[in-house]
Design a protein around this motif. Structure first.
Motif, mmCIF file in Angstrom:
data_model
loop_
_atom_site.group_PDB
_atom_site.id
_atom_site.type_symbol
_atom_site.label_atom_id
_atom_site.label_comp_id
_atom_site.label_asym_id
_atom_site.label_seq_id
_atom_site.Cartn_x
_atom_site.Cartn_y
_atom_site.Cartn_z
ATOM 1 N N PRO A 36 0.847 -1.202 0.000
ATOM 2 C CA PRO A 36 0.000 0.000 0.000
ATOM 3 C C PRO A 36 0.881 1.249 0.000
ATOM 4 C CG PRO A 36 -0.743 -1.565 1.664
ATOM 5 C CD PRO A 36 0.567 -2.069 1.162
ATOM 6 N N PRO A 37 0.418 2.345 -0.583
ATOM 7 C CA PRO A 37 1.199 3.586 -0.555
ATOM 8 C C PRO A 37 1.270 4.121 0.869
ATOM 9 C CG PRO A 37 -1.024 4.025 -1.310
ATOM 10 C CD PRO A 37 -0.908 2.528 -1.198
ATOM 11 N N GLY A 38 2.104 5.128 1.080
ATOM 12 C CA GLY A 38 2.185 5.697 2.418
ATOM 13 C C GLY A 38 3.291 6.716 2.534
ATOM 14 N N PRO A 39 3.368 7.416 3.675
ATOM 15 C CA PRO A 39 4.391 8.441 3.883
ATOM 16 C C PRO A 39 5.783 7.824 4.028
ATOM 17 C CG PRO A 39 3.195 8.045 5.914
ATOM 18 C CD PRO A 39 2.495 7.255 4.846
ATOM 19 N N PRO A 43 15.050 8.816 7.479
ATOM 20 C CA PRO A 43 15.963 7.661 7.413
ATOM 21 C C PRO A 43 16.016 6.974 8.780
ATOM 22 C CG PRO A 43 16.952 9.594 6.388
ATOM 23 C CD PRO A 43 15.700 10.074 7.071
ATOM 24 N N LEU A 44 16.133 5.689 8.768
ATOM 25 C CA LEU A 44 16.215 4.845 9.964
ATOM 26 C C LEU A 44 14.905 4.785 10.751
ATOM 27 C CD1 LEU A 44 19.752 5.778 11.374
ATOM 28 C CD2 LEU A 44 19.142 3.781 10.032
ATOM 29 N N PHE A 45 14.353 5.962 11.112
ATOM 30 C CA PHE A 45 13.179 5.987 11.992
ATOM 31 C C PHE A 45 11.855 5.992 11.237
ATOM 32 C CE2 PHE A 45 16.607 7.933 14.486
ATOM 33 C CZ PHE A 45 16.589 7.093 15.592
ATOM 34 N N GLY A 46 11.901 6.215 9.931
ATOM 35 C CA GLY A 46 10.671 6.227 9.156
ATOM 36 C C GLY A 46 9.703 7.303 9.623
ATOM 37 N N GLY A 69 -5.471 7.195 1.023
ATOM 38 C CA GLY A 69 -6.600 6.283 0.993
ATOM 39 C C GLY A 69 -6.757 5.518 2.293
ATOM 40 N N PRO A 70 -7.766 4.646 2.388
ATOM 41 C CA PRO A 70 -8.067 3.960 3.657
ATOM 42 C C PRO A 70 -7.071 2.877 4.047
ATOM 43 C CG PRO A 70 -9.508 3.168 1.921
ATOM 44 C CD PRO A 70 -8.743 4.320 1.333
ATOM 45 N N VAL A 71 -6.210 2.471 3.114
ATOM 46 C CA VAL A 71 -5.195 1.456 3.416
ATOM 47 C C VAL A 71 -3.835 2.024 3.011
ATOM 48 C CG1 VAL A 71 -4.407 -0.905 3.035
ATOM 49 C CG2 VAL A 71 -6.852 -0.377 2.915
ATOM 50 N N PHE A 72 -2.925 2.140 3.962
ATOM 51 C CA PHE A 72 -1.593 2.627 3.616
ATOM 52 C C PHE A 72 -0.548 1.938 4.479
ATOM 53 C CE2 PHE A 72 -3.558 5.797 6.474
ATOM 54 C CZ PHE A 72 -2.654 5.823 7.533
ATOM 55 N N SER A 73 0.707 2.112 4.117
ATOM 56 C CA SER A 73 1.803 1.479 4.855
ATOM 57 C C SER A 73 2.818 2.529 5.257
ATOM 58 C CB SER A 73 2.474 0.392 4.010
ATOM 59 O OG SER A 73 3.076 0.960 2.851
ATOM 60 N N MET A 74 3.616 2.207 6.262
ATOM 61 C CA MET A 74 4.653 3.127 6.737
ATOM 62 C C MET A 74 5.731 2.334 7.455
ATOM 63 S SD MET A 74 2.777 4.892 10.038
ATOM 64 C CE MET A 74 1.564 5.715 9.028
ATOM 65 N N ASN A 75 6.871 2.959 7.590
ATOM 66 C CA ASN A 75 7.973 2.386 8.350
ATOM 67 C C ASN A 75 7.996 3.058 9.712
ATOM 68 O OD1 ASN A 75 10.460 1.611 9.457
ATOM 69 N ND2 ASN A 75 11.633 2.968 8.132
ATOM 70 N N LEU A 76 7.831 2.281 10.770
ATOM 71 C CA LEU A 76 7.910 2.815 12.127
ATOM 72 C C LEU A 76 9.154 2.244 12.808
ATOM 73 C CD1 LEU A 76 4.208 2.701 13.446
ATOM 74 C CD2 LEU A 76 5.434 4.605 12.395
ATOM 75 N N GLY A 77 10.241 3.008 12.771
ATOM 76 C CA GLY A 77 11.468 2.590 13.432
ATOM 77 C C GLY A 77 12.039 1.293 12.901
ATOM 78 N N PRO A 390 4.148 -8.741 3.179
ATOM 79 C CA PRO A 390 5.093 -9.783 3.612
ATOM 80 C C PRO A 390 4.862 -10.238 5.046
ATOM 81 C CG PRO A 390 6.174 -7.639 3.536
ATOM 82 C CD PRO A 390 4.797 -7.440 2.985
ATOM 83 N N LYS A 391 5.263 -11.453 5.313
ATOM 84 C CA LYS A 391 5.208 -12.019 6.661
ATOM 85 C C LYS A 391 5.955 -11.111 7.641
ATOM 86 C CE LYS A 391 6.770 -16.120 9.229
ATOM 87 N NZ LYS A 391 7.446 -17.440 9.114
ATOM 88 N N GLY A 392 5.404 -10.971 8.845
ATOM 89 C CA GLY A 392 6.049 -10.165 9.875
ATOM 90 C C GLY A 392 5.634 -8.714 9.878
ATOM 91 N N THR A 393 4.833 -8.295 8.895
ATOM 92 C CA THR A 393 4.346 -6.923 8.853
ATOM 93 C C THR A 393 3.329 -6.701 9.973
ATOM 94 O OG1 THR A 393 4.637 -6.807 6.453
ATOM 95 C CG2 THR A 393 3.145 -5.201 7.440
#
Length: 498
Positions: A36-39, A43-46, A69-77, A390-393
């Motif tokens: 999914p798209p997202g912010p 770097p490193l901390f997302g 949109g209603p479904v998005f992804s992001m990197n949290l640390g 992916p697994k672990g998300t």
């Protein structure tokens, strides 16, 4: 020499910039396709610094839906997180068999001697399924969810009413009284006893629970992130850990007392049944997840959830009754017409009290105390909602966004119990209403909570009219953001009804 010094500084800066650029490029390259798209974030901390600094995570996540949109992804640390914000996406995601897992967390693994013990709420796989099945069986065997258990709740409601009457219509903060009453219901199930409202040890315990949930912000999102292992020196984290240890110590004392007085042929409460099961498994050399440490953490789960969620909803209910006198009056008229003034409401009256029930549902919707669902985790690579996860998300369900969705609720910020009634005035349940979440990990205590809310609320409405104290501050509907959304402390005047 000065020239060489400048060259040296430029070289260092170039290396740093190059490394950052390499990290960003590598992260994007390794980022799975068809997410999914997202912010992007830092770097490193997302996006983690953005989420923390903005506060009120549920509102921040809801705002992001306007862009992604209603479904998005992001990197949290360093942890990949998928966020679902609409009713349709939450329902599909939480009902998928690959999302029933919990993210691994070191916080609870360090609370007991067994690092594999996580209790029922934070466990995964066979451990979770066995413990959940066992807990449901025990609670059912103890009579919880049966109409006969109504008497135990009604008795506690009577103690609550007496406690309120002692204030003689003068202003008081209802938080502690409500916590006492609601907690005593789960104590009678778990520990086999209730506590007097003046018991100082019990009062301290309730304060520890409230404070811990207030510290654990974002619906427990942050505490399960692996990066938090490196931030455990923070004062809030240390205080949470200390508080949980103190609560567990209280429960350990109760377990030891139960162990010394156990009658295996006549178990009286949850801990008794747990101890009997452990003894049977040890005798038969059966490997099981029903262990002492899991019992402690499961008792903690039941104790904390069974105290905080219901008492918090009741606090919101009193706040709304002070603000909406016409709603309070209409509830009282309905109760008086069906029940009368010579007895208290019972569960059997519930079908004939649709406006009372609709008000409870509307308080739950607007308060939305579990704003962000406890995190889930994808246990396998999964195709879901048109994306490849992916697994672990980690999976986060923003329940608050659904409670405020204008495509579901007309004028969603308005307090309006009628939205849960049909044209004939009968109760109209809405599947989009998710106060207990949905899916395989729906709240274990949902049915008990529904019984408690109806009995406590209807008894309070039968016995009192709740008013804002003269000269007090204007009513605020802002929330304290923790594991639950709690109202800012307030005082109320409870005027006894004739």
């Amino acid at each position: 020499m000065a020239f060489l010094h400048v060259i040296s500084l430029l070289t260092v800066k170039s290396v740093i910039v190059g490394l950052i650029a390499l990290f960003i490029a590598t992260w994007f390259y390794r980022r799975p396709r068809n997410l999914p798209p997202g912010p992007t974030g830092w770097p490193l901390f997302g996006y983690l610094p953005n989420l923390i600094s903005a506060g009120d995570e549920y509102k921040n996540l809801t705002r992001l839906t306007k862009t992604y949109g209603p479904v998005f992804s992001m990197n949290l640390g360093g942890t990949l997180v998928v966020v679902v914000n609409s009713f349709a996406s939450i329902k599909e995601a939480l009902n998928h068999p690959n999302t029933a897992a919990r993210p691994p967390t070191s916080f609870f693994r360090k609370m007991t001697e067994d690092p594999e013990a996580l209790g029922v709420v934070n466990s995964t796989g066979d451990s979770w399924s066995q413990q959940r099945k066992f807990c449901l069986s025990v609670l059912r065997g103890l009579g919880v969810w049966r109409s006969s258990f109504e008497d135990a709740i009604a008795t506690e409601a009577g103690c609550l009413i007496n406690g309120i009457k002692e204030h003689e219509g003068n202003p008081f903060n209802p938080a502690l009284l409500l916590s006492n009453a609601v907690s005593n219901v789960i104590c009678s199930v778990t520990l086999g006893k209730r506590f007097d409202y003046s018991d100082p040890k019990f009062q301290q315990l309730l304060k520890l629970i409230s404070r811990t949930l207030e510290l654990n912000k974002g619906g427990q999102v942050y505490i399960v992130l692996p990066i938090m292992d490196y931030l455990s020196f923070m004062s809030d984290f240390k205080e949470m850990k200390s508080n949980v240890h103190l609560i567990l110590e209280f429960l350990r004392e109760s377990v030891e007392n139960h162990r010394s007085h156990l009658d295996a042929d006549n178990p009286k409460d949850f801990i008794d049944v747990f101890l009997r099961e452990i003894h049977v498994n040890d005798t038969k050399n059966i490997k099981s997840y029903i262990t002492i440490d899991n019992m402690l953490l499961t008792s903690l789960d039941l104790f904390v959830a069974g105290t905080e969620t219901t008492s918090t909803i009741l606090r919101w209910a009193l706040l709304y009754m002070m603000a909406y006198h016409e709603v309070q009056t209409k509830i009282q008229q309905e109760i008086d017409e069906i029940v009368g003034r010579n007895r208290l409401p019972r569960l059997a009256d519930k079908p004939q009290l649709p406006y009372t029930e609709a008000t409870i549902l509307e308080v739950q919707r607007l308060a939305s105390i579990v704003a962000v669902n406890l995190p889930h985790m994808f246990s396998q690579d999964t195709s879901l909602l048109g994306y490849d996860i992916p697994k672990g998300t980690m999976l986060i369900a923003n329940l608050w966004a659904v409670s405020r969705d204008p495509s579901i609720w007309s004028d969603p910020e308005r307090f309006n119990p009628e939205r849960f009634l049909d044209k004939a005035g009968s109760l109209k349940p809405r599947e989009e209403h998710l106060p207990f979440s949905t899916g395989r990990r729906v709240c274990l205590g949902e049915q008990l909570a529904k019984m408690e809310l109806f009995i406590f609320f209807s008894h309070l409405m039968h016995q009192f009219s709740f008013k804002k104290p003269d000269g007090s501050q204007p009513l605020s509907f802002e929330a304290i953001n923790g594991v639950t959304l709690a109202p800012i402390p307030f005082e109320v005047c409870a005027i006894p009804r004739e």
